[in-house]
Design an enzyme around this catalytic site. Sequence first.
Site, PDB file in Angstrom:
ATOM      1  N   GLU A 253       0.509   0.061   1.661  1.00  0.00           N
ATOM      2  CA  GLU A 253      -0.625  -0.581   0.998  1.00  0.00           C
ATOM      3  C   GLU A 253      -0.216  -0.753  -0.453  1.00  0.00           C
ATOM      4  O   GLU A 253       0.001   0.242  -1.160  1.00  0.00           O
ATOM      5  CB  GLU A 253      -1.886   0.293   1.094  1.00  0.00           C
ATOM      6  CG  GLU A 253      -2.601   0.197   2.420  1.00  0.00           C
ATOM      7  CD  GLU A 253      -2.974  -1.217   2.821  1.00  0.00           C
ATOM      8  OE1 GLU A 253      -3.225  -2.061   1.934  1.00  0.00           O
ATOM      9  OE2 GLU A 253      -2.981  -1.484   4.029  1.00  0.00           O
ATOM     10  N   GLU A 467      -5.291   0.197   7.688  1.00  0.00           N
ATOM     11  CA  GLU A 467      -5.666   1.606   7.702  1.00  0.00           C
ATOM     12  C   GLU A 467      -7.143   1.709   8.026  1.00  0.00           C
ATOM     13  O   GLU A 467      -7.865   0.739   8.006  1.00  0.00           O
ATOM     14  CB  GLU A 467      -5.438   2.220   6.317  1.00  0.00           C
ATOM     15  CG  GLU A 467      -4.050   2.062   5.796  1.00  0.00           C
ATOM     16  CD  GLU A 467      -3.822   2.911   4.559  1.00  0.00           C
ATOM     17  OE1 GLU A 467      -4.054   2.420   3.450  1.00  0.00           O
ATOM     18  OE2 GLU A 467      -3.431   4.077   4.721  1.00  0.00           O
TER      19      GLU A 467
HETATM   20  C1  UN1 Z   1     -11.675   0.676  -2.905  1.00  0.00           C
HETATM   21  O1  UN1 Z   1     -11.677  -0.455  -3.363  1.00  0.00           O
HETATM   22  O2  UN1 Z   1     -12.671   1.394  -2.969  1.00  0.00           O
HETATM   23  O3  UN1 Z   1      -5.335   1.928  -4.085  1.00  0.00           O
HETATM   24  C2  UN1 Z   1     -10.488   1.222  -2.213  1.00  0.00           C
HETATM   25  C3  UN1 Z   1      -6.315   1.196  -3.994  1.00  0.00           C
HETATM   26  C4  UN1 Z   1      -6.739   0.780  -2.600  1.00  0.00           C
HETATM   27  C5  UN1 Z   1      -8.042   1.370  -2.197  1.00  0.00           C
HETATM   28  C6  UN1 Z   1      -9.207   0.671  -2.760  1.00  0.00           C
HETATM   29  N1  UN1 Z   1      -5.713   1.163  -1.655  1.00  0.00           N
HETATM   30  O4  UN1 Z   1      -6.933   0.868  -4.975  1.00  0.00           O
END
Ligand code: UN1
Length: 489
Positions: A253, A467
């Site tokens: 991610e 995920e």
């Molecule tokens: C969110 O927007 O609440 O690292 C989650 C990050 C993303 C998760 C965002 N993987 O900002």
Amino acid sequence: MATAERTYQNFINGKWVDASAAERRPDQNPADTREVLGEFPRSTVEDVRSAIDAAVAALPEWRRTSGPQRSAILHKAANLLEQRASEVGEALTLEEGKTIAEGVGEVMRGVAILRYYAGEPLRPFGENYQATNPTTFLYTEQVPLGVVGVITPWNFPAAIPIWKLAPCLAYGNVAVFKPAELTPLTAHLIVETLAEAGLPDGVLNMVQGPGSVVGNELATNPKVNGVTFTGSAEVGKQLYRVATDRGARVQLELGGKNPLIVADDASVDQAVELAISGAMRSTGQKCTATSRAIVVGRIADQFTDALVDRAKALKVGPGIDKENYMGPLVSEDARNRVLEYIDIGKREGATVRTGGEQLSGSDYDHGYFVAPTIFDNMKPEMRIAQEEIFGPVIGVIRVDSIEDAIKIANKVDYGLSASLATRDIGRAFEFIRQIEAGIVHVNSETAGAEPHVPFGGMKDSSSYSREQGRAAMEFFTQTKTVYLDMPSG
Ligand code: UN1
């Protein structure tokens, strides 16, 4: 201000143990760097190897536990974490910088994720089929991947570890967890809570330390079957190459450059609120943050003026102070990087309408504070319109039509989340069809994720995997197809 009193350890094979190197890293409060929250290990390859070996040894027994047994442990972990929500949320705010409402909110999100995954081992784990031979029992079973390396970022130091660890454990895997070096205390508290819930020794191990040592060993060690990573594109891509080269499964991610398109029929108040919340909460340090406001036609001036007014009125200061809307950036490097991008934007010809500088004064001088920043007249090809800034910065791009807005929205390497503000259902459908993003919002902000639905991006934002929710099963399990026949004779 208190100086470091407590030194912390790794968690290996069910025990808190010192790292093999004496060197430690201070955990500073980014709102006031005079405050040190503890000293954390800078582990070596030996430490990671012993954690991996503990995980390997724990796997056979853990994978044979029943779903209801694993479910009970995760339920207990959820309850224990809920009881500690304000303590863990406060630690999170002190070491990461986000506001206390966001810190405690994030821990409660962790609780919700644990509850969801406590239910997973009670849901179907496979499918059954009709076979050519009518007496064959033909079915599939989802079995664990095995030993999983879990590498997480500092910006969601509770939620992201939990949304990786909970499914990892629920589906019968064992984990070696490497938290971000900037947020080791939240990680420590989460592991402590999970361990207290009754995980057998070696099922969950944590090794604190630098990515170049701990993360690299998880990527290269042949005993690690899979690695799940959230973080920068640069590190993620390198990890992907190394780990897939030896045949491991990898989930990434990465970043985002998320647009909010404001159609000319949108409610301006609502669009401004979505932009401010999406861009400024967590000081813009979310991969889902809104960093481009692409505004169509005649409402551009009205929208931008209101956005600037709203940004000017935001209260910035230590996140622990309840009245602040926005805290500091997480570190000196992060602050410098954001200031550098602001300079780049100015040089590229975008106009700073508010912010654009580091904040100074008594509340700010010992922390990494940058004012909420609005760029006007941002052009799609500018670096500030293409690259992830990861700070409290949003740029306005003015366009003539919704078609142009969608085209520009798609013309970046990333594709994580995107939003459209409109009252027109036809435009909403068109946007949903055309936009290249893994998470699509209409009249809600680009950030945020419900715990029980798939999360992930298109293009360079992820590795085509998702995920959370049931999607997590795809990464954390493999399929076994079984033909079960009667013995003959
Ligand atoms: C969110 O927007 O609440 O690292 C989650 C990050 C993303 C998760 C965002 N993987 O900002």
